[in-house]
Design a protein around this motif. Structure first.
Motif, PDB file in Angstrom:
ATOM      1  N   LEU A  58      -0.410  27.497   6.657  1.00 32.91           N
ATOM      2  CA  LEU A  58      -1.987  27.794   6.274  1.00 32.91           C
ATOM      3  C   LEU A  58      -2.419  28.675   6.980  1.00 32.91           C
ATOM      4  CD1 LEU A  58      -2.944  25.354   3.301  1.00 32.91           C
ATOM      5  CD2 LEU A  58      -1.351  27.618   2.874  1.00 32.91           C
ATOM      6  N   LEU A  59      -2.615  28.063   8.280  1.00 41.67           N
ATOM      7  CA  LEU A  59      -3.588  28.601   9.349  1.00 41.67           C
ATOM      8  C   LEU A  59      -2.730  29.850   9.797  1.00 41.67           C
ATOM      9  CD1 LEU A  59      -4.672  25.241  11.741  1.00 41.67           C
ATOM     10  CD2 LEU A  59      -6.211  26.987  10.076  1.00 41.67           C
ATOM     11  N   LEU A  60      -1.186  29.413   9.652  1.00 49.48           N
ATOM     12  CA  LEU A  60      -0.194  30.373  10.104  1.00 49.48           C
ATOM     13  C   LEU A  60      -0.495  31.478   9.451  1.00 49.48           C
ATOM     14  CD1 LEU A  60       1.172  31.295  13.044  1.00 49.48           C
ATOM     15  CD2 LEU A  60       3.317  30.388  11.481  1.00 49.48           C
ATOM     16  N   VAL A  61       0.007  31.519   8.653  1.00 51.05           N
ATOM     17  CA  VAL A  61      -0.279  32.527   7.386  1.00 51.05           C
ATOM     18  C   VAL A  61      -1.950  33.619   6.906  1.00 51.05           C
ATOM     19  CG1 VAL A  61       0.020  33.471   5.108  1.00 51.05           C
ATOM     20  CG2 VAL A  61       0.973  31.790   6.042  1.00 51.05           C
ATOM     21  N   VAL A  62      -2.929  32.767   7.689  1.00 49.89           N
ATOM     22  CA  VAL A  62      -4.144  33.254   7.544  1.00 49.89           C
ATOM     23  C   VAL A  62      -3.914  34.147   8.911  1.00 49.89           C
ATOM     24  CG1 VAL A  62      -7.097  32.698   7.479  1.00 49.89           C
ATOM     25  CG2 VAL A  62      -4.737  31.527   5.949  1.00 49.89           C
ATOM     26  N   THR A  63      -3.899  33.808   9.223  1.00 44.91           N
ATOM     27  CA  THR A  63      -3.909  34.279  11.444  1.00 44.91           C
ATOM     28  C   THR A  63      -3.117  35.445  11.412  1.00 44.91           C
ATOM     29  OG1 THR A  63      -4.035  31.933  12.347  1.00 44.91           O
ATOM     30  CG2 THR A  63      -3.231  33.348  13.552  1.00 44.91           C
ATOM     31  N   MET A  64      -2.005  35.309  10.273  1.00 44.17           N
ATOM     32  CA  MET A  64      -0.414  36.526  10.625  1.00 44.17           C
ATOM     33  C   MET A  64      -0.872  37.609   9.584  1.00 44.17           C
ATOM     34  SD  MET A  64       2.784  35.252  10.888  1.00 44.17           S
ATOM     35  CE  MET A  64       3.733  36.503  10.602  1.00 44.17           C
ATOM     36  N   ALA A  84       1.242  -1.183   0.089  1.00 43.87           N
ATOM     37  CA  ALA A  84       0.153   0.054   0.026  1.00 43.87           C
ATOM     38  C   ALA A  84       0.946   1.382   0.127  1.00 43.87           C
ATOM     39  CB  ALA A  84      -0.650   0.233   1.367  1.00 43.87           C
ATOM     40  N   GLU A  85       0.368   1.838  -0.269  1.00 40.13           N
ATOM     41  CA  GLU A  85       0.666   3.623  -0.491  1.00 40.13           C
ATOM     42  C   GLU A  85       0.670   4.195   0.420  1.00 40.13           C
ATOM     43  OE1 GLU A  85       1.942   4.826  -4.140  1.00 40.13           O
ATOM     44  OE2 GLU A  85       2.486   2.504  -4.861  1.00 40.13           O
ATOM     45  N   CYS A  86       0.920   5.742   1.182  1.00 40.20           N
ATOM     46  CA  CYS A  86       0.353   6.509   2.071  1.00 40.20           C
ATOM     47  C   CYS A  86       0.483   7.495   1.815  1.00 40.20           C
ATOM     48  CB  CYS A  86       0.734   6.131   3.605  1.00 40.20           C
ATOM     49  SG  CYS A  86       0.825   3.921   4.121  1.00 40.20           S
ATOM     50  N   GLU A  87       0.041   8.826   2.260  1.00 37.91           N
ATOM     51  CA  GLU A  87      -0.042   9.600   2.344  1.00 37.91           C
ATOM     52  C   GLU A  87       1.142  10.109   3.949  1.00 37.91           C
ATOM     53  OE1 GLU A  87      -0.358  12.009   0.177  1.00 37.91           O
ATOM     54  OE2 GLU A  87      -1.906  11.496  -0.940  1.00 37.91           O
ATOM     55  N   ASP A  88       1.947  11.665   3.427  1.00 42.53           N
ATOM     56  CA  ASP A  88       2.961  11.556   4.314  1.00 42.53           C
ATOM     57  C   ASP A  88       1.982  12.813   5.174  1.00 42.53           C
ATOM     58  OD1 ASP A  88       5.210  12.526   6.159  1.00 42.53           O
ATOM     59  OD2 ASP A  88       6.033  12.540   4.220  1.00 42.53           O
ATOM     60  N   VAL A  89       1.574  12.050   6.522  1.00 41.65           N
ATOM     61  CA  VAL A  89       0.706  12.679   7.323  1.00 41.65           C
ATOM     62  C   VAL A  89       1.328  14.026   8.389  1.00 41.65           C
ATOM     63  CG1 VAL A  89      -0.714  12.885   9.152  1.00 41.65           C
ATOM     64  CG2 VAL A  89      -0.505  10.957   7.676  1.00 41.65           C
ATOM     65  N   VAL A  90       2.870  13.469   8.400  1.00 40.73           N
ATOM     66  CA  VAL A  90       3.328  15.288   8.845  1.00 40.73           C
ATOM     67  C   VAL A  90       3.836  16.266   7.849  1.00 40.73           C
ATOM     68  CG1 VAL A  90       5.319  15.922   9.889  1.00 40.73           C
ATOM     69  CG2 VAL A  90       4.212  13.301   9.884  1.00 40.73           C
ATOM     70  N   THR A  91       3.642  15.705   6.607  1.00 46.05           N
ATOM     71  CA  THR A  91       3.741  17.349   5.867  1.00 46.05           C
ATOM     72  C   THR A  91       2.624  18.017   5.067  1.00 46.05           C
ATOM     73  OG1 THR A  91       6.037  16.414   4.361  1.00 46.05           O
ATOM     74  CG2 THR A  91       4.271  17.733   3.440  1.00 46.05           C
ATOM     75  N   ILE A  92       1.122  17.020   5.038  1.00 43.75           N
ATOM     76  CA  ILE A  92      -0.309  17.350   5.666  1.00 43.75           C
ATOM     77  C   ILE A  92       0.109  18.806   6.286  1.00 43.75           C
ATOM     78  CG2 ILE A  92      -2.355  17.093   5.028  1.00 43.75           C
ATOM     79  CD1 ILE A  92      -1.315  14.727   3.998  1.00 43.75           C
ATOM     80  N   ILE A  93       0.218  18.251   7.949  1.00 50.93           N
ATOM     81  CA  ILE A  93      -0.114  18.299   9.203  1.00 50.93           C
ATOM     82  C   ILE A  93       0.263  19.737   9.108  1.00 50.93           C
ATOM     83  CG2 ILE A  93      -0.056  19.366  11.363  1.00 50.93           C
ATOM     84  CD1 ILE A  93      -0.823  15.898  11.660  1.00 50.93           C
ATOM     85  N   VAL A  94       1.405  20.099   8.088  1.00 55.09           N
ATOM     86  CA  VAL A  94       2.640  21.606   8.126  1.00 55.09           C
ATOM     87  C   VAL A  94       2.178  22.135   7.566  1.00 55.09           C
ATOM     88  CG1 VAL A  94       4.744  22.239   7.968  1.00 55.09           C
ATOM     89  CG2 VAL A  94       4.981  19.843   9.230  1.00 55.09           C
ATOM     90  N   ILE A  95       1.723  21.856   6.114  1.00 56.85           N
ATOM     91  CA  ILE A  95       1.365  22.907   5.088  1.00 56.85           C
ATOM     92  C   ILE A  95      -0.378  23.382   5.834  1.00 56.85           C
ATOM     93  CG2 ILE A  95       0.227  22.469   2.908  1.00 56.85           C
ATOM     94  CD1 ILE A  95       1.745  20.256   2.234  1.00 56.85           C
ATOM     95  N   ILE A  96      -0.883  22.624   6.697  1.00 50.20           N
ATOM     96  CA  ILE A  96      -1.897  23.289   7.139  1.00 50.20           C
ATOM     97  C   ILE A  96      -1.786  23.868   8.595  1.00 50.20           C
ATOM     98  CG2 ILE A  96      -4.323  22.536   8.054  1.00 50.20           C
ATOM     99  CD1 ILE A  96      -4.289  19.664   6.642  1.00 50.20           C
ATOM    100  N   LEU A  97      -1.064  24.035   9.040  1.00 52.12           N
ATOM    101  CA  LEU A  97      -0.164  24.523   9.591  1.00 52.12           C
ATOM    102  C   LEU A  97      -0.325  25.731   9.317  1.00 52.12           C
ATOM    103  CD1 LEU A  97       0.182  21.966  13.329  1.00 52.12           C
ATOM    104  CD2 LEU A  97      -1.522  23.647  13.167  1.00 52.12           C
TER     105      LEU A  97
END
Length: 498
Positions: free
Chosen positions: A467-473, A452-465
């Motif tokens: 984005l959230l940080l940029v939006v917050t700023m 099976a091929e998995c998505e890189d969860v850490v990368t996705i979390i970092v990207i989301i955070l």
């Protein structure tokens, strides 16, 4: 404003923590807090990457290798297949793979360090009284089993052999040797010869005792009671008073006549005994001739033109047969020929050729006393065995994707492949089916031939955070922009100063 400042500091701190936990990618290696691209297999790191340059890689020197992408600054040394450890080279070392070692002929691998053997031992030699239940291979030792009952083996047999059933036993069989039989035909011939000799001696002594019998009695078969005969040459003893006949000037007394009749009867009896001994002599002679004509050559002789000639030793052929006055003349077998046992052959046998097109290689070279022994080439197994060697070999089966190697192929057996079932997979080269990776977030499901091929969860979390940080700023910035002209009262100013 203080709430937004607190939120900004918290988000920044979380971002730093997450980024510090987030490592390098799969094809990168970490060095001095940087992630540099790995070198390809067969290459080592000559210079690490910088902010402006990529990793500098150089090829591995001779007798070294690296088998996978890496950040190693030095290549690994190739393994040496030490003959003192019972090893030989199966596959030479390259810049991308280590040397593969295999057991020497007559050895089996006793310590396997993937992907090759690291220690081998000689196959067990079965003792006399044991048979070879299973021949040793490159991966297994010889299996020996004891002979039981009325059987034997010298340690080299693949099955226990039954003892020879003798009509006359010389030596009984054991678990390690066959019974030894007396040569019955020879014994019978000797006994009959002795009987014949004894008969002839008896006849001779009987004739010696009867040597004084007058010949006229033997020839005078016509003499009988009441027949009047005149014997001119016999000096008769005193005449009886009673005369029975008179002829010429002499009388034949009755007593003398009776004596003559008795002697005639004894002679007839003697002639009968003589004829019996003659019949016995002829019969024994006839039987002796028949037996001797049936009696063949000895074990170490061969028959030619009604002669029994000594066989030539192994490795020699008959150049000239024996005669009445000379023995067999033997010469050595020429090159590329052999004879493996004592024989009366006039020509040596040709040595077998181990043909690589038939998947064969030489295990043991031909000598004057033994044929070439062939073994399967590496990656092949013997599909037709003609003792004492293989005569045809085939390549080992390659397992398909979705199958695992249940049993590796050997020189005598093919590879055994088995399908993967359930939530497992194999690309065809695995020794067991591997379980599919359990993904928190699936990119592609596993099959029987791939994981099976998995998505890189850490990368996705970092990207989301991020984005959230940029939006917050951005929200903070716009909020501050909107509030920049709000008047500050004297009381609030005084409170801020305090």
């Amino acid at each position: 404003m203080s709430k937004f400042t607190y939120m900004f500091i918290t988000c920044t701190f979380l971002f730093i923590i997450i980024m510090s936990c987030y490592g390098c990618k799969q094809v990168e290696y970490g060095i001095d807090s940087k992630c540099c691209p790995m070198c390809s297999p067969g290459y080592f790191v000559h210079r690490h990457c910088t902010e402006y340059t990529v990793t500098t890689c150089l090829p591995c020197p001779s007798s070294t290798f690296i088998g996978e992408p890496s950040g190693l600054e030095k290549c690994r040394s190739c393994t040496t297949c030490d003959t003192n450890l019972g090893l030989r080279i199966q596959k030479n070392c390259t810049s991308v793979s280590d040397t593969t070692c295999d057991p020497l002929e007559g050895n089996f691998c006793s310590r396997f360090s993937p992907p090759s053997c690291s220690l081998a031992q000689k196959h067990t030699q079965c003792e006399p009284g044991q048979y070879i239940k299973q021949n040793g291979t490159a991966s297994t030792d010889t299996v020996c089993t004891d002979c039981v009952g009325d059987t034997y083996s010298d340690g080299s047999f693949s099955t226990c052999r039954s003892h020879t059933q003798c009509k006359l036993m010389r030596k009984g069989g054991t678990s390690s040797s066959d019974a030894e039989c007396e040569d019955v035909v020879t014994i019978i011939a000797i006994i009959l010869s002795l009987l014949l000799l004894l008969t002839m001696m008896l006849i001779f002594f009987w004739c010696w005792e009867k040597r004084n019998i007058p010949v006229m009695y033997i020839n005078s078969i016509s003499v009988r009671i009441g027949h009047r005969c005149w014997f001119q040459d016999f000096p008769w003893i005193a005449a009886d008073e009673q005369e029975v006949h008179m002829q010429g000037s002499r009388l034949i007394p009755l007593k003398t006549m009776t004596s003559d009749i008795v002697k005639e009867s004894e002679i007839k009896e003697s002639v009968g005994i003589m004829s019996k001994f003659t019949y016995m002599f002829v019969t024994c002679t006839f039987l002796f001739i028949i037996i001797m004509s049936c009696y063949g050559c000895k074990q170490a002789e061969y028959g030619i033109d009604s002669e029994c000639c000594p066989m030539c030793s192994p490795g020699y052929f008959v150049h000239r047969h024996c005669t009445e006055y000379t023995s067999t003349t033997c010469l050595p077998c020429p090159s590329s020929t052999f004879i493996g046992e004592p024989s009366g052959l006039e020509k040596c046998r040709s040595c077998t050729t181990c043909d690589t097109n038939l998947g064969l290689r030489i295990q043991k070279n031909c000598t004057s006393v033994s044929d070439t022994t062939c073994d399967p080439l590496e990656g092949n197994f013997c599909s037709r065995f003609s003792p004492p060697s293989c005569s045809l070999a085939q390549k080992h089966t390659q397992c398909e994707p979705g199958q695992y190697i249940k049993q590796n192929g050997t020189a005598s057996t093919d590879t055994v492949c088995t399908d993967c079932v359930g939530d497992t997979y194999s690309d065809g080269s695995f020794s067991t089916c591997r379980s599919h990776t359990q993904c928190k977030l699936m990119r592609k499901g596993g099959t029987s031939s791939s994981d099976a091929e998995c998505e890189d969860v850490v990368t996705i979390i970092v990207i989301i955070l991020s984005l959230l940080l940029v939006v917050t700023m951005m929200l903070i910035f716009f909020w501050c922009w909107q509030k920049r002209n709000i008047p500050v009262s004297a009381a609030e100013l005084q409170e801020l100063n305090v």
